[in-house]
Design an enzyme around this catalytic site. Structure first.
Site, PDB file in Angstrom:
ATOM      1  N   ASP A  27     -28.745  48.662  39.643  1.00 37.61           N
ATOM      2  CA  ASP A  27     -27.501  49.289  39.191  1.00 37.61           C
ATOM      3  C   ASP A  27     -27.148  48.809  37.789  1.00 37.61           C
ATOM      4  O   ASP A  27     -27.473  47.692  37.416  1.00 37.61           O
ATOM      5  CB  ASP A  27     -26.385  48.930  40.191  1.00 37.61           C
ATOM      6  N   HIS A  44     -31.588  54.437  31.798  1.00 32.27           N
ATOM      7  CA  HIS A  44     -32.562  54.652  32.875  1.00 32.27           C
ATOM      8  C   HIS A  44     -33.984  54.370  32.371  1.00 32.27           C
ATOM      9  O   HIS A  44     -34.816  53.829  33.087  1.00 32.27           O
ATOM     10  CB  HIS A  44     -32.473  56.090  33.405  1.00 32.27           C
ATOM     11  N   LEU A 138     -49.260  44.124  47.089  1.00 30.08           N
ATOM     12  CA  LEU A 138     -47.815  44.311  47.218  1.00 30.08           C
ATOM     13  C   LEU A 138     -47.575  45.727  47.716  1.00 30.08           C
ATOM     14  O   LEU A 138     -48.228  46.668  47.246  1.00 30.08           O
ATOM     15  CB  LEU A 138     -47.145  44.146  45.836  1.00 30.08           C
TER      16      LEU A 138
HETATM   17  C1  FPP Z   1     -28.216  52.994  38.685  1.00 34.98           C
HETATM   18  O1  FPP Z   1     -27.601  52.910  37.441  1.00 34.98           O
HETATM   19  C2  FPP Z   1     -29.581  53.451  38.590  1.00 34.98           C
HETATM   20  C3  FPP Z   1     -30.051  54.647  39.052  1.00 34.98           C
HETATM   21  C4  FPP Z   1     -29.218  55.649  39.727  1.00 34.98           C
HETATM   22  C5  FPP Z   1     -31.448  55.047  38.881  1.00 34.98           C
HETATM   23  C6  FPP Z   1     -32.480  53.969  38.849  1.00 34.98           C
HETATM   24  C7  FPP Z   1     -33.638  54.536  38.138  1.00 34.98           C
HETATM   25  C8  FPP Z   1     -34.515  53.857  37.371  1.00 34.98           C
HETATM   26  C9  FPP Z   1     -34.482  52.393  37.195  1.00 34.98           C
HETATM   27  C10 FPP Z   1     -35.545  54.642  36.634  1.00 34.98           C
HETATM   28  C11 FPP Z   1     -36.907  54.711  37.191  1.00 34.98           C
HETATM   29  C12 FPP Z   1     -37.047  54.471  38.640  1.00 34.98           C
HETATM   30  C13 FPP Z   1     -38.225  54.311  39.283  1.00 34.98           C
HETATM   31  C14 FPP Z   1     -38.203  54.011  40.731  1.00 34.98           C
HETATM   32  C15 FPP Z   1     -39.527  54.393  38.639  1.00 34.98           C
HETATM   33  P1  FPP Z   1     -26.283  53.749  37.174  1.00 34.98           P
HETATM   34  O2  FPP Z   1     -26.643  54.985  36.439  1.00 34.98           O
HETATM   35  O3  FPP Z   1     -25.553  53.986  38.462  1.00 34.98           O
HETATM   36  O4  FPP Z   1     -25.493  52.778  36.259  1.00 34.98           O
HETATM   37  P2  FPP Z   1     -23.908  52.686  36.087  1.00 34.98           P
HETATM   38  O5  FPP Z   1     -23.348  52.244  37.409  1.00 34.98           O
HETATM   39  O6  FPP Z   1     -23.758  51.645  35.024  1.00 34.98           O
HETATM   40  O7  FPP Z   1     -23.432  54.034  35.670  1.00 34.98           O
END
Ligand code: FPP
Length: 248
Positions: A27, A44, A138
């Site tokens: 997050d 992201h 893993l």
């Molecule tokens: C949360 O941050 C993150 C996500 C909803 C997406 C996670 C995705 C990645 C790390 C990219 C690639 C993933 C993989 C599995 C290869 P948020 O957008 O909710 O952050 P915020 O709370 O600060 O808005």
């Protein structure tokens, strides 16, 4: 020389074993980008680089299962443009990383509602699972379009259908049998669940499986999370005494 070897091996003996299964709620990508005046997708994109680091860190630590919450079922409510950029990143990850993951002997698995994903993503997922299915270093489990309540509901429906079809007895259902009907059937439960970015919620992630998991919350935003942060979370896990409801 022999004495040195002996003391090294006794040092090793006192090191507690790593958690077998680590789950991570990644997050803070959006906030990381916002703090820098960048578009959310840049957060992201950096978050994807963190995924690479954390996979390597997990292998170094000897973790056997790493489950990453990549996209929750609730994330479908995000603006279409953000969803489409996230899916684009996922395509990129699946196309670019599989070769290296396979070389590192990582087995990839996916949990979540595949029917909601685009056909080409489902094809990439199936290819990744097939290509890496013999790997044992893993298990990298990616929760995509995933929701734990939906997973538990689906398991209950499947069990009910089996009973209606007279393939199963009501008395046969216990915790172990129920677990087998979940998408994680056959995998160990997470020992440690980490959530980044200061939020202290589980957000519909592995609800059944995390019944006895140690929870570690860190203020670090996901794009800044490092191998060292992972190691620190594991150290915190080792400092806690796990009693599973029994006395000390
Ligand atoms: C949360 O941050 C993150 C996500 C909803 C997406 C996670 C995705 C990645 C790390 C990219 C690639 C993933 C993989 C599995 C290869 P948020 O957008 O909710 O952050 P915020 O709370 O600060 O808005």
């Amino acid at each position: 020389m022999y004495d040195v070897m002996k003391s090294v091996s006794s040092l090793r003996d006192t090191t507690p074993p790593p958690p077998v299964h680590v789950g991570i709620i990644m997050d803070g990508n959006g906030r990381w980008a916002q703090a820098r005046g960048l578009p959310r997708i840049e957060g992201h994109r950096r978050g994807m680089e963190t995924v690479r680091e954390v996979v390597k860190g997990s292998i170094e630590l000897g973790v056997e299962y790493l489950t990453l919450y990549g996209f929750s079922i609730e994330n479908w409510k995000r603006p279409a443009a953000e969803i489409s950029s996230l899916m684009g990143l996922l395509r990129l990850y699946l196309r670019q990383e599989i070769k290296e993951l396979d070389e590192r002997r990582v087995r990839m698995r996916f949990i979540g509602h595949r029917s909601l994903l685009a056909d080409d993503i489902v094809a990439l997922i199936e290819e990744a699972e097939e290509q890496t299915k013999e790997n044992t270093t893993l298990n990298l489990v990616v929760a995509l379009s995933y929701g734990a309540r939906q997973e538990i509901t689906a398991a209950a429906q499947n069990i009910a259908q089996r009973i209606l079809d007279k393939e199963m007895d009501v008395d046969a259902i216990d915790e172990n049998v129920f677990s087998e009907f979940l998408e994680t059937g056959g995998m160990p439960d997470p020992d440690l669940v980490i959530r980044t970015s200061g939020e202290q919620r589980i957000s519909n992630f592995l609800l059944w499986q995390s019944a006895y998991a140690e929870l570690v919350f860190t203020d670090t935003l996901w794009p800044d999370f490092s191998r060292e942060d992972l190691r620190q979370a594991v150290l915190e896990f080792h400092r806690r005494e796990r009693r599973y409801g029994a006395t000390g």
